[in-house]
Design a protein around this motif. Sequence first.
Motif, short mmCIF file in Angstrom:
data_model
loop_
_atom_site.label_atom_id
_atom_site.label_comp_id
_atom_site.label_asym_id
_atom_site.label_seq_id
_atom_site.Cartn_x
_atom_site.Cartn_y
_atom_site.Cartn_z
N TYR A 63 0.93 -1.28 0.04
CA TYR A 63 0.06 0.10 0.03
C TYR A 63 1.02 1.42 0.09
CZ TYR A 63 -3.38 3.45 1.71
OH TYR A 63 -4.20 4.61 1.76
N GLU A 64 0.75 2.00 -1.10
CA GLU A 64 1.34 3.43 -1.13
C GLU A 64 0.53 4.76 -0.64
OE1 GLU A 64 4.50 4.94 -4.21
OE2 GLU A 64 2.68 5.09 -4.91
N PHE A 65 1.14 5.49 0.23
CA PHE A 65 0.21 6.54 0.86
C PHE A 65 1.15 7.67 1.12
CE2 PHE A 65 1.92 3.92 4.15
CZ PHE A 65 2.52 4.96 5.05
N ARG A 66 0.32 8.71 1.23
CA ARG A 66 0.79 10.02 1.79
C ARG A 66 0.66 10.16 3.30
NH1 ARG A 66 -1.75 14.58 -1.67
NH2 ARG A 66 -3.59 13.03 -1.09
N LEU A 67 1.31 10.85 4.20
CA LEU A 67 0.76 11.05 5.29
C LEU A 67 -0.52 11.36 5.42
CD1 LEU A 67 1.54 10.84 8.46
CD2 LEU A 67 2.29 13.25 8.15
N ARG A 68 -0.95 12.49 4.92
CA ARG A 68 -2.53 12.65 4.88
C ARG A 68 -3.44 11.77 4.37
NH1 ARG A 68 -3.34 17.98 1.89
NH2 ARG A 68 -5.20 17.46 2.36
N ASP A 69 -2.91 10.96 3.71
CA ASP A 69 -3.81 9.77 3.17
C ASP A 69 -4.44 8.70 4.50
OD1 ASP A 69 -3.62 10.70 0.72
OD2 ASP A 69 -2.13 9.38 0.19
N ALA A 98 13.46 2.65 10.20
CA ALA A 98 13.25 1.24 9.87
C ALA A 98 12.99 0.13 11.10
CB ALA A 98 14.33 0.59 9.06
N ILE A 99 11.77 0.55 11.73
CA ILE A 99 11.28 -0.45 12.75
C ILE A 99 9.73 -0.72 12.76
CG2 ILE A 99 13.40 -0.03 14.46
CD1 ILE A 99 11.25 1.99 16.04
N HIS A 100 9.19 0.28 11.74
CA HIS A 100 7.78 0.05 11.71
C HIS A 100 7.18 -0.88 10.45
CE1 HIS A 100 7.28 2.73 15.05
NE2 HIS A 100 7.99 3.63 14.48
N GLY A 101 8.16 -1.30 9.55
CA GLY A 101 7.56 -1.83 8.57
C GLY A 101 7.37 -1.06 7.29
N LEU A 102 7.71 0.07 7.57
CA LEU A 102 7.24 1.13 6.37
C LEU A 102 8.76 1.47 5.78
CD1 LEU A 102 5.00 3.08 8.80
CD2 LEU A 102 4.46 1.48 7.06
N ARG A 103 8.50 2.21 4.56
CA ARG A 103 9.69 2.88 3.83
C ARG A 103 9.20 3.92 2.87
NH1 ARG A 103 10.62 1.17 -1.27
NH2 ARG A 103 9.53 -1.00 -1.83
N ALA A 104 10.03 4.93 2.76
CA ALA A 104 9.93 6.03 1.93
C ALA A 104 9.91 5.41 0.48
CB ALA A 104 10.94 7.15 2.00
N ASN A 111 6.24 17.69 -4.53
CA ASN A 111 7.24 17.16 -3.55
C ASN A 111 6.65 16.92 -1.98
OD1 ASN A 111 9.96 17.34 -2.91
ND2 ASN A 111 9.77 19.06 -1.50
N HIS A 112 5.49 15.99 -2.44
CA HIS A 112 5.06 15.25 -1.29
C HIS A 112 5.41 14.08 -1.24
CE1 HIS A 112 1.35 17.95 -1.63
NE2 HIS A 112 1.92 18.19 -0.53
N GLN A 113 6.03 13.45 -0.10
CA GLN A 113 6.70 12.12 0.36
C GLN A 113 5.53 11.24 0.17
OE1 GLN A 113 10.19 11.49 0.87
NE2 GLN A 113 9.20 9.38 0.21
N TYR A 114 5.86 10.00 -0.33
CA TYR A 114 5.00 8.83 -0.44
C TYR A 114 5.71 7.78 0.23
CZ TYR A 114 1.41 10.50 -3.76
OH TYR A 114 0.35 11.10 -4.19
N TYR A 115 5.05 6.80 0.97
CA TYR A 115 5.49 5.73 1.55
C TYR A 115 4.85 4.51 1.39
CZ TYR A 115 6.91 9.76 4.70
OH TYR A 115 7.54 11.00 5.16
N ILE A 116 5.57 3.41 1.47
CA ILE A 116 4.86 2.23 1.16
C ILE A 116 5.07 1.27 2.60
CG2 ILE A 116 7.13 1.07 0.28
CD1 ILE A 116 5.34 0.12 -1.85
#
Length: 119
Positions: A63-69, A98-104, A111-116
């Motif tokens: 799942y890919e998301f922005r913080l606001r999502d 890198a302790i939550h199972g999430l990555r940039a 310029n909004h950062q997406y995470y996965i």
Amino acid sequence: MKTVKTMMDEETYAHLVAERKKAGVPSVSALFLLRCGVLTDAKEASEIVRKAIRAAKSKKVGYEFRLRDLFSTAGWNAFSKGARLRAGKMFHEEVAAAIHGLRASRKSSSNHQYYIVAS
């Protein structure tokens, strides 16, 4: 940091949740801080990050998301701009640990950062 716990019945909790939503803060704890006059952008941002990490961990791998999502539009807009900006930086630092199972993942053209969700 200290933790304060408050026991209450379901009716009282439901009332406080409604008040929290009206006040536009991320948690009942933040409502207590706001009503006591000690809620700052940093404290609000910390609450945003805590809720966001919990929400992100509940998503499926890939799942890919922005913080606001991770919040409803009204919920996100209810947070102060300063708290949202600070939360973005804090969330990025948490993901980098890198302790939550999430990555940039990537940055958008605006310029909004997406995470996965990685695992």
